[in-house]
Every structure is written in structure tokens, then in C-alpha cells.
Design an enzyme around this catalytic site. Structure first.
Site, PDB file in Angstrom:
ATOM      1  N   PHE A 137       0.831  -1.252   0.002  1.00 22.63           N
ATOM      2  CA  PHE A 137       0.134   0.063   0.088  1.00 22.63           C
ATOM      3  C   PHE A 137       0.889   1.139  -0.062  1.00 22.63           C
ATOM      4  CE2 PHE A 137      -2.896   2.896   1.572  1.00 22.63           C
ATOM      5  CZ  PHE A 137      -4.167   2.663   1.051  1.00 22.63           C
ATOM      6  N   ASP A 222       0.823  -4.481   9.566  1.00 17.48           N
ATOM      7  CA  ASP A 222      -0.352  -3.747   9.356  1.00 17.48           C
ATOM      8  C   ASP A 222      -1.543  -4.384   9.023  1.00 17.48           C
ATOM      9  OD1 ASP A 222      -2.089  -2.114   7.850  1.00 17.48           O
ATOM     10  OD2 ASP A 222      -0.495  -0.824   7.077  1.00 17.48           O
ATOM     11  N   TYR A 247     -12.060   2.070   9.678  1.00 17.10           N
ATOM     12  CA  TYR A 247     -13.162   2.129   8.688  1.00 17.10           C
ATOM     13  C   TYR A 247     -13.278   1.208   7.509  1.00 17.10           C
ATOM     14  CZ  TYR A 247      -9.101   4.129   6.323  1.00 17.10           C
ATOM     15  OH  TYR A 247      -7.634   4.358   5.918  1.00 17.10           O
ATOM     16  N   LYS A 248     -12.319   0.018   7.631  1.00 16.51           N
ATOM     17  CA  LYS A 248     -12.588  -0.873   6.425  1.00 16.51           C
ATOM     18  C   LYS A 248     -13.439  -1.831   7.252  1.00 16.51           C
ATOM     19  CE  LYS A 248      -8.475   0.337   4.090  1.00 16.51           C
ATOM     20  NZ  LYS A 248      -6.865   0.441   4.059  1.00 16.51           N
ATOM     21  N   ARG A 402     -11.304  -5.770  -7.115  1.00 20.57           N
ATOM     22  CA  ARG A 402     -11.408  -6.222  -5.698  1.00 20.57           C
ATOM     23  C   ARG A 402     -12.920  -6.332  -5.342  1.00 20.57           C
ATOM     24  NH1 ARG A 402      -8.077  -2.886  -1.636  1.00 20.57           N
ATOM     25  NH2 ARG A 402      -9.298  -1.386  -2.370  1.00 20.57           N
TER      26      ARG A 402
HETATM   27  C1  LIG Z   1      -6.497   1.618   4.090  1.00 19.65           C
HETATM   28  C2  LIG Z   1      -4.634   1.427   4.176  1.00 19.65           C
HETATM   29  C3  LIG Z   1      -4.191   2.622   4.682  1.00 19.65           C
HETATM   30  C4  LIG Z   1      -4.821   3.869   5.036  1.00 19.65           C
HETATM   31  O1  LIG Z   1      -4.149   4.682   5.660  1.00 19.65           O
HETATM   32  P1  LIG Z   1      -4.827   5.945   6.741  1.00 19.65           P
HETATM   33  O2  LIG Z   1      -3.506   6.455   7.538  1.00 19.65           O
HETATM   34  O3  LIG Z   1      -5.850   5.197   7.581  1.00 19.65           O
HETATM   35  O4  LIG Z   1      -5.209   7.100   5.748  1.00 19.65           O
HETATM   36  C5  LIG Z   1      -2.810   2.344   4.896  1.00 19.65           C
HETATM   37  N1  LIG Z   1      -2.257   1.193   4.610  1.00 19.65           N
HETATM   38  C6  LIG Z   1      -2.936   0.093   4.259  1.00 19.65           C
HETATM   39  C7  LIG Z   1      -2.115  -1.235   4.132  1.00 19.65           C
HETATM   40  C8  LIG Z   1      -4.112   0.146   4.255  1.00 19.65           C
HETATM   41  O5  LIG Z   1      -4.761  -0.870   3.634  1.00 19.65           O
END
Ligand SMILES: *Cc1c(COP(=O)(O)O)cnc(C)c1O
Length: 430
Positions: A137, A222, A247-248, A402
Site C-alpha cells: 500500500f 499492518d 473504517y474498513k 476487488r
Molecule cells: C487503508 C490502508 C491505509 C490507509 O491509511 P490511513 O492512514 O488510514 O489513511 C494504509 N495502509 C494500508 C495497508 C491500508 O490498507
């Protein structure tokens, strides 16, 4: 794909829904409606979970308490704001597979990664590199590259990115272990996803942690796509630290308060530096405002600021739903829903798409990632056409669609209708 066979399948899917012991949980969520007024087929819980219907009342209650009590709310709100983050710990710990004092609700994911790396990434003369997966990510890559630079080092040299083997889409655990062993005494830290955002691969975190520790490296996870999706055992698997967003799969709304885990064995260490703030100070004497920092006895010592109450309140609507369902039962339904989706796609569209997510249930959560034979341009069209027919999923460059049936609110019928529509559109002339 004759109509008759759809009707037969629909009967089967509805029978599964009728027999589903978790079916009632769907009514605890707001399901957005499409242009025709019917509920959307929402398969985007991996990106933004649906709103629990209880969230609004909890946010409203905080606004009311603010209006009525103002500063008094810190101590006298229905859920006093001073202890608000602590209230969330037991339920978060349950989902993370941790002890309550090993978790803390704070900030947002990328910020939490920075705060934890400030403590756990301490490059020395020899031990300096960080391992992540290739195609991580973007934010995670930015975070580790920035940390390496922050220490005056060069990400070109110190950032190791492990790719799958040629012609493979996902990583083999033994390759991760071999890569860690190879990096050996030069490896400072492994930052690994619980579930990879693009491929949906769920990793064997226990083996990753063991391999990292065997060479003397620190391991952090993570859990953005893992928490609330798959069962976790951070404490037993000996993770050093972890972070996630809410939020996921945790359904706490856009930008909701994130979370972090620090293993118990680090909690009393005095040698770990920390980017401290007053909210990480031990609570009983926090308001004495002394110049010396006395860390709270837990992961809460990493909190910096007082928590954003309005972005924490929805979690209090969502977390009890996990407790009500039980992670075991949720996972059983998840495995069945995702297997159903996989089998439909394979049967109906194996000429048009490949599922790149591992087929083995122990290597995936609810998300499936599909590579479309027709390529990216067609994929972008397809996502729009799906959205026009109220089937919500998403696209990750360069070529991955996805979709995630979420066991808290998706039904077998949704999976059938969504897969059917996807396959119809894939076959339609463009
Ligand atoms: C959704 C996601 C993020 C988002 O980061 P925020 O700091 O909440 O904006 C970061 N890393 C991964 C792997 C994600 O899936």
C-alpha cells in the site's frame, strides 16, 4: 447463464440465507440504495465498511453532551471523554488477539505506523534495513521510506521489497522466511500486512514473526485489511507491534480513529524512545501537568493527544456487533460466502478472469481479487457499469478488480446477484 438456472441458484442462495445464524446482523447496518431504490450489492467493505445503524445515536449523544455539559463532559458525559479510548480496549483486544492493555485506540493508521516505527526502528551501524512486500500500500511504503530517510539513510539501499516468484501473484511463506534469513543481521525490521490489500492474501503471521525474531529483527503488522476480517492472535504470535484503521472491516466510518498494538514484553522497557504526548502519560497524574513523562502502563503510553470523540463514537456501535456474532461464527460464514463467490466466478467466467487471491481459505479473508483478461480499460468500464447496476466493488491499478462479501452484512443472495451481474457484463459486447 439461462434465466432458469439463475432461478434455481437463487432458491439455493436464499436457503443458505434462511439457515444463516448471523442473518439478522444485516439489519444492524444501513445498506445504501441504488437508483432503482433497491439495496445496493455492496462488496466494498474492504475499503469502507457500511454504517452501523447505531452509530448516529452514539455520535448524536456526544454532540448533545458537548452542548449540555461543555467542559464538564470530560468527566460527566454519558461515556466520559477522559476514559473514552480505554473503553474501546477490551473489544479491540478481542479482535486483535491481544490483552486489553496491549492495544490503544488513537490517531489513524499511517500516523500510528510512524509513531511505532519511531520506537521500534532503531537502525544501527549494521542492522538497518526494513523488509516490506513489493507492491505494498502506497502509504506504508511512504512511511518506511520516510523513516529510513529520517535516520539519514537511503531507502534505495535499506528498503527490501519482496516480490512473488515470476508468473506468480502471491507470496510463498517459505520465500518470506528465506528472504528474512538472507537479510540476516542487516535486517532491522519487518513491516508485513495481515491481509495484502491488493491480492487479498492472508499471511501466516506466526511464521513471519518467528522468522524475523530468528535473525534478531523486530516485526510489525499492518492490519488494515485483517482486523475484523480474519481471526488474529497478535500476542500469541509474538508480534512486536501492529497498527490498523477502523473504517474498513471495523465499520467505524470515514477517517475513524485507528488502533495500535504493542506486545506486553515491550511495555515496561525504559530503553525504547517514544514520540510522547500528554495522553500517553499515566492517567492518575496526567493532569498534574508535570514536566516529567510517566508512561501509562500499556500500549496507551503511545497515545499522544486526547482522542477524537466523534470519530471514536461509531466504533462503539460496531464493536458490539462483532462480540454478538462471535469471530468464530463470522469467520465460518465468511469462508462459506467467499468460497461461494469464488465458485460462481470460476464456473461462470473463468475464460474472462482469474482469481489471484489464494484458493486456500487459510490464506485469504473475505476479499477476492480478480484479474480481467480484457485489461485495464475494459475494467474501468466494467466498474462503472457495475456501479450503474448498484453492484459496488473497486479497481486497483493496473488490472485488479476487488470485491469482498462481508459476513456481517452480505448475504448469499447478494453474492449470487453480484457475481451473475458481473459475468453478464463481462460477456456483453463493449
Ligand atoms: C487503508 C490502508 C491505509 C490507509 O491509511 P490511513 O492512514 O488510514 O489513511 C494504509 N495502509 C494500508 C495497508 C491500508 O490498507
Amino acid at each position: 447463464m439461462s434465466a432458469g438456472s439463475f432461478e434455481r441458484r437463487l432458491q439455493w442462495a436464499r436457503a443458505q440465507d434462511d439457515a444463516d445464524p448471523l442473518a439478522a446482523l444485516r439489519s444492524a447496518f444501513a445498506i445504501p440504495r441504488g437508483a432503482d431504490g433497491r439495496p445496493q450489492l455492496y462488496f466494498c467493505g474492504h475499503s469502507l465498511g457500511l454504517a452501523p445503524l447505531g452509530a448516529r445515536a452514539l455520535v448524536d449523544a456526544e454532540i448533545e453532551d458537548w452542548e449540555r455539559q461543555a467542559v464538564g463532559g470530560h468527566e460527566h458525559a454519558r461515556t466520559p471523554w477522559i476514559g473514552y479510548a480505554e473503553e474501546l480496549q477490551p473489544a479491540l483486544a478481542e479482535l486483535a488477539g491481544a490483552q486489553p492493555h496491549e492495544v490503544v485506540a488513537m490517531n489513524s493508521l499511517s500516523v500510528n505506523l510512524h509513531l511505532l516505527l519511531a520506537s521500534f526502528y532503531r537502525p544501527g551501524a549494521e542492522r538497518r534495513s526494513i523488509l516490506i512486500e513489493r507492491g505494498a500500500f502506497s502509504s506504508d511504503r511512504h512511511v518506511v521510506a520516510a523513516q529510513i530517510r529520517w535516520h539519514g539513510l537511503d531507502p534505495e539501499r535499506e528498503l527490501i521489497e519482496l516480490a512473488p516468484r515470476a508468473l506468480e501473484d502471491v507470496l510463498r511463506t517459505e520465500d518470506i522466511e528465506a528472504c528474512i534469513a538472507d537479510a540476516g543481521p542487516g535486517l532491522a525490521l519487518v513491516l508485513w500486512p495481515g491481509v495484502q490489500y491488493r491480492t487479498g492474501q492472508w499471511f501466516d503471521l506466526e511464521r513471519v514473526a518467528r522468522a524475523a525474531h530468528a535473525v534478531g529483527a523486530v516485526v510489525g503488522f499492518d492490519l488494515a485489511h485483517a482486523i475484523g476480517n480474519v481471526p488474529l492472535a497478535l500476542h500469541a504470535h509474538d508480534a512486536d507491534f501492529a497498527a490498523w484503521c477502523s473504517y474498513k472491516y471495523l465499520n467505524a466510518g470515514p477517517g475513524a480513529i485507528g488502533g495500535a498494538f504493542v506486545h506486553e514484553r515491550h511495555l515496561r522497557r525504559r530503553d525504547l524512545p517514544r514520540l510522547a504526548g500528554w495522553w500517553g502519560h499515566e492517567r492518575a497524574s496526567r493532569f498534574e501537568m508535570r514536566p516529567q513523562f510517566e508512561p501509562a502502563p500499556g500500549a496507551a503510553a503511545w497515545a499522544v493527544s486526547n482522542p477524537p470523540i466523534f470519530s471514536a463514537a461509531p466504533l462503539r456501535a460496531s464493536l458490539p456487533l462483532f462480540a454478538q456474532a462471535g469471530m468464530g461464527a463470522l469467520r465460518r460464514k465468511s469462508v462459506a460466502l467467499t468460497a461461494y463467490l469464488a465458485s460462481l466466478l470460476t464456473e461462470l467466467a473463468s475464460d474472462e478472469l482469474t482469481i489471484i487471491t489464494p484458493a486456500e481459505p487459510a490464506q485469504r479473508g473475505c476479499q477476492l481479487s480478480l484479474r480481467l483478461r480484457a485489461g485495464a480499460q475494459r475494467g474501468a468500464q466494467l466498474i462503472r457499469a457495475l456501479s450503474d447496476s448498484a453492484v459496488i466493488c473497486d479497481w486497483r491499478e493496473p488490472e485488479i478488480l476487488r470485491l469482498a462479501p462481508v459476513p456481517l452484512y452480505n448475504r448469499f443472495e447478494d453474492v449470487l446477484r453480484g457475481a451473475w451481474r458481473l459475468c453478464e457484463l463481462l460477456r456483453a459486447p463493449c
